[in-house]
Scaffold this motif. Structure first.
Motif, PDB file in Angstrom:
ATOM      1  N   HIS A   6      -6.692  -5.416  12.438  1.00  0.00           N
ATOM      2  CA  HIS A   6      -8.296  -6.432  12.170  1.00  0.00           C
ATOM      3  C   HIS A   6      -9.261  -5.446  11.062  1.00  0.00           C
ATOM      4  N   ARG A   7      -9.095  -4.286  11.482  1.00  0.00           N
ATOM      5  CA  ARG A   7     -10.096  -2.699  10.860  1.00  0.00           C
ATOM      6  C   ARG A   7      -9.653  -2.283   9.240  1.00  0.00           C
ATOM      7  N   GLY A   8      -8.622  -2.765   9.431  1.00  0.00           N
ATOM      8  CA  GLY A   8      -7.835  -2.315   7.948  1.00  0.00           C
ATOM      9  C   GLY A   8      -7.290  -1.376   8.450  1.00  0.00           C
ATOM     10  N   THR A   9      -6.796  -0.327   9.724  1.00  0.00           N
ATOM     11  CA  THR A   9      -5.909   0.659   9.648  1.00  0.00           C
ATOM     12  C   THR A   9      -4.270   0.121   9.449  1.00  0.00           C
ATOM     13  N   ILE A  10      -3.363   0.697   8.626  1.00  0.00           N
ATOM     14  CA  ILE A  10      -1.938   0.588   8.523  1.00  0.00           C
ATOM     15  C   ILE A  10      -0.891   0.389   9.954  1.00  0.00           C
ATOM     16  N   LEU A  11      -0.464  -0.164   9.638  1.00  0.00           N
ATOM     17  CA  LEU A  11      -0.334  -0.070  11.165  1.00  0.00           C
ATOM     18  C   LEU A  11       1.399   0.090  11.124  1.00  0.00           C
ATOM     19  N   TRP A  12       1.651  -0.455   9.592  1.00  0.00           N
ATOM     20  CA  TRP A  12       3.394  -0.365   9.159  1.00  0.00           C
ATOM     21  C   TRP A  12       3.184  -0.586   8.385  1.00  0.00           C
ATOM     22  N   LEU A  13       4.442   0.710   6.579  1.00  0.00           N
ATOM     23  CA  LEU A  13       4.271  -0.122   5.795  1.00  0.00           C
ATOM     24  C   LEU A  13       5.416   0.137   5.416  1.00  0.00           C
ATOM     25  N   SER A  14       6.261  -0.488   4.081  1.00  0.00           N
ATOM     26  CA  SER A  14       6.676  -1.249   4.159  1.00  0.00           C
ATOM     27  C   SER A  14       8.149   0.572   2.935  1.00  0.00           C
ATOM     28  N   PRO A  15       9.492   0.529   3.078  1.00  0.00           N
ATOM     29  CA  PRO A  15       9.810   1.794   1.983  1.00  0.00           C
ATOM     30  C   PRO A  15       9.499   1.493   0.983  1.00  0.00           C
ATOM     31  N   ALA A  16       9.106   0.311   0.482  1.00  0.00           N
ATOM     32  CA  ALA A  16       9.272   0.070  -0.701  1.00  0.00           C
ATOM     33  C   ALA A  16       7.643   0.596  -1.699  1.00  0.00           C
ATOM     34  N   ALA A  17       6.777   0.615  -0.382  1.00  0.00           N
ATOM     35  CA  ALA A  17       5.506   1.708  -0.835  1.00  0.00           C
ATOM     36  C   ALA A  17       5.628   2.953  -1.262  1.00  0.00           C
ATOM     37  N   GLU A  18       6.531   3.420  -1.289  1.00  0.00           N
ATOM     38  CA  GLU A  18       7.333   4.901  -1.857  1.00  0.00           C
ATOM     39  C   GLU A  18       7.699   4.859  -3.546  1.00  0.00           C
ATOM     40  N   ARG A  19       8.588   3.782  -3.849  1.00  0.00           N
ATOM     41  CA  ARG A  19       8.924   3.106  -5.343  1.00  0.00           C
ATOM     42  C   ARG A  19       7.505   2.922  -6.585  1.00  0.00           C
ATOM     43  N   VAL A  20       6.506   1.772  -5.279  1.00  0.00           N
ATOM     44  CA  VAL A  20       5.222   0.827  -5.780  1.00  0.00           C
ATOM     45  C   VAL A  20       4.415   2.315  -6.504  1.00  0.00           C
ATOM     46  N   LEU A  21       3.817   2.849  -5.040  1.00  0.00           N
ATOM     47  CA  LEU A  21       2.188   3.611  -4.893  1.00  0.00           C
ATOM     48  C   LEU A  21       3.151   4.972  -4.876  1.00  0.00           C
ATOM     49  N   GLY A  22       4.233   4.845  -4.472  1.00  0.00           N
ATOM     50  CA  GLY A  22       4.275   7.044  -4.972  1.00  0.00           C
ATOM     51  C   GLY A  22       4.066   7.629  -3.641  1.00  0.00           C
ATOM     52  N   TRP A  23       3.853   6.646  -2.321  1.00  0.00           N
ATOM     53  CA  TRP A  23       3.650   7.861  -0.725  1.00  0.00           C
ATOM     54  C   TRP A  23       4.633   7.587  -0.174  1.00  0.00           C
ATOM     55  N   ASP A  24       4.480   8.420   1.157  1.00  0.00           N
ATOM     56  CA  ASP A  24       5.772   8.023   1.734  1.00  0.00           C
ATOM     57  C   ASP A  24       5.173   7.193   3.029  1.00  0.00           C
ATOM     58  N   PRO A  25       5.918   6.390   3.542  1.00  0.00           N
ATOM     59  CA  PRO A  25       5.397   5.068   4.241  1.00  0.00           C
ATOM     60  C   PRO A  25       4.927   5.030   5.680  1.00  0.00           C
ATOM     61  N   TYR A  26       5.205   6.355   6.623  1.00  0.00           N
ATOM     62  CA  TYR A  26       4.698   7.394   7.428  1.00  0.00           C
ATOM     63  C   TYR A  26       3.422   7.897   7.007  1.00  0.00           C
ATOM     64  N   ALA A  27       3.111   8.761   6.422  1.00  0.00           N
ATOM     65  CA  ALA A  27       2.527   9.111   6.068  1.00  0.00           C
ATOM     66  C   ALA A  27       0.987   8.813   5.790  1.00  0.00           C
ATOM     67  N   LEU A  28       0.785   7.341   5.677  1.00  0.00           N
ATOM     68  CA  LEU A  28      -0.050   6.244   5.498  1.00  0.00           C
ATOM     69  C   LEU A  28      -0.298   5.532   7.284  1.00  0.00           C
ATOM     70  N   GLN A  29       0.828   5.743   7.802  1.00  0.00           N
ATOM     71  CA  GLN A  29       0.715   5.238   8.889  1.00  0.00           C
ATOM     72  C   GLN A  29      -0.599   6.005   9.554  1.00  0.00           C
ATOM     73  N   GLY A  30      -1.908   4.753  10.090  1.00  0.00           N
ATOM     74  CA  GLY A  30      -3.096   5.019  10.957  1.00  0.00           C
ATOM     75  C   GLY A  30      -4.441   4.988   9.805  1.00  0.00           C
ATOM     76  N   THR A  31      -3.804   5.402   8.072  1.00  0.00           N
ATOM     77  CA  THR A  31      -4.765   5.596   7.232  1.00  0.00           C
ATOM     78  C   THR A  31      -5.415   4.247   6.810  1.00  0.00           C
ATOM     79  N   SER A  32      -6.955   4.074   7.071  1.00  0.00           N
ATOM     80  CA  SER A  32      -7.438   2.744   6.567  1.00  0.00           C
ATOM     81  C   SER A  32      -7.173   2.817   5.211  1.00  0.00           C
ATOM     82  N   SER A  33      -6.460   1.254   5.385  1.00  0.00           N
ATOM     83  CA  SER A  33      -6.690   0.788   3.597  1.00  0.00           C
ATOM     84  C   SER A  33      -7.619   0.816   2.617  1.00  0.00           C
ATOM     85  N   TYR A  34      -8.563   0.704   3.220  1.00  0.00           N
ATOM     86  CA  TYR A  34      -9.703   0.869   2.330  1.00  0.00           C
ATOM     87  C   TYR A  34      -9.830   2.566   1.541  1.00  0.00           C
TER      88      TYR A  34
END
Length: 289
Positions: A6-34
């Motif tokens: 509810h605060r916008g914190t990333i709990l999980w990101l699909s593997p497609a994130a690396e192809r579309v956004l260039g991020w390691d999905p696991y590296a963004l867990q716990g990061t605010s999406s904003y």
């Protein structure tokens, strides 16, 4: 696809994130999406999140700029939906779709429209006369300069055969140029000189250039560009008359006359000059003397 709380914190990101956004999905867990949304687009993202938390109607997907792993921004379409409580998973599922192609297509379309508007303005406000014919030589469109050059309003001639306005003595030459352009590949052209009938019944000499654009979806016709050559032909006629008068006077002159061009080559001698030198006209021409 991402799962946020509810605060916008990333709990999980699909593997497609690396192809579309260039991020390691696991590296963004716990990061605010904003932190990954462009500052100017945060409000649109909050609208999606707040609607889900409040249980109100789901707004249409929003397009926001998302930071890629290399620091650049990529437009993505964001749609959010609250997880079903019966699933045992707390959070909001966020669908992210790369729409850079759509933005590029829209920019290309806007550029094309701007270019078309610019070209239309140039043609409509130009003194040059332009017509578009179909494959049967029927006038489909004519520029407003028609009123200035020929005295006809565009709607008075649109739909008529182009040959209706060509002098009978030049109809065959114009028809031949039209057919030559029509038979050529796209962009091919052919030209002819002809007298074109004005609204007041007079005839005006124009140079007509046909260009084949039948297979061009933006035109679908043969373009006919006109250039007023009345003054040019008058000057040519006057020059020819002066030349005829000169030759007539020179031939009867008791003095030998020899004429050179800019390259100092002989272009004319009269009969008296030939009698004095013993050279024929042909022998004197060019560098022969």
């Amino acid at each position: 696809t991402a799962l946020i709380d509810h605060r916008g914190t990333i709990l999980w990101l699909s593997p497609a994130a690396e192809r579309v956004l260039g991020w390691d999905p696991y590296a963004l867990q716990g990061t605010s999406s904003y932190e990954l949304v462009h500052p100017d687009d945060v409000e649109a993202g909050l609208k999606q999140l707040n609607a889900q938390l409040a249980g109100t109607s789901v707004p249409d997907p929003s397009t926001v700029r998302f930071k890629r792993g290399d620091g650049t921004w990529v437009p993505v379409e964001v749609a959010a939906a609250r997880m079903d409580p019966d699933s045992g998973i707390e959070g909001i599922i966020v669908s992210l779709r790369d729409v850079a192609w759509r933005r590029e297509a829209e920019e290309a379309r806007d550029a094309l429209r701007a270019n078309e508007a610019r070209m239309r303005a140039l043609v409509e406000h130009s003194d040059s006369l332009v017509e578009i014919f179909d494959s049967d030589a029927r006038i489909q469109w004519i520029s407003p300069a028609c009123a200035t050059v020929l005295g006809w309003q565009p709607d008075e001639v649109t739909g008529h055969q182009g040959a209706d306005y060509v002098h009978p003595d030049e109809v065959d030459a114009v028809a031949l140029a039209f057919l030559e352009a029509l038979a050529s590949p796209i962009g091919g052209s052919a030209a002819a000189r002809a007298r074109i009938r004005c609204a007041n019944g007079e005839w005006k000499w124009l140079e007509c250039v046909f260009t084949n654009r039948i297979d061009d979806p933006a035109v679908e016709g043969v373009i006919w560009n006109f250039r007023d050559i009345s003054e040019q032909l008058s000057a040519e006629t006057a020059l020819a008359e002066n030349e005829r008068l000169f030759r007539s006077l020179a031939q009867s002159s008791p003095t030998g006359i020899y004429q050179q061009d800019a390259e100092l080559g002989c272009v004319y001698v009269n009969e008296t000059w030939q009698e004095i030198t013993g050279l024929t006209f042909e022998q004197a021409m060019g560098d022969g003397w």
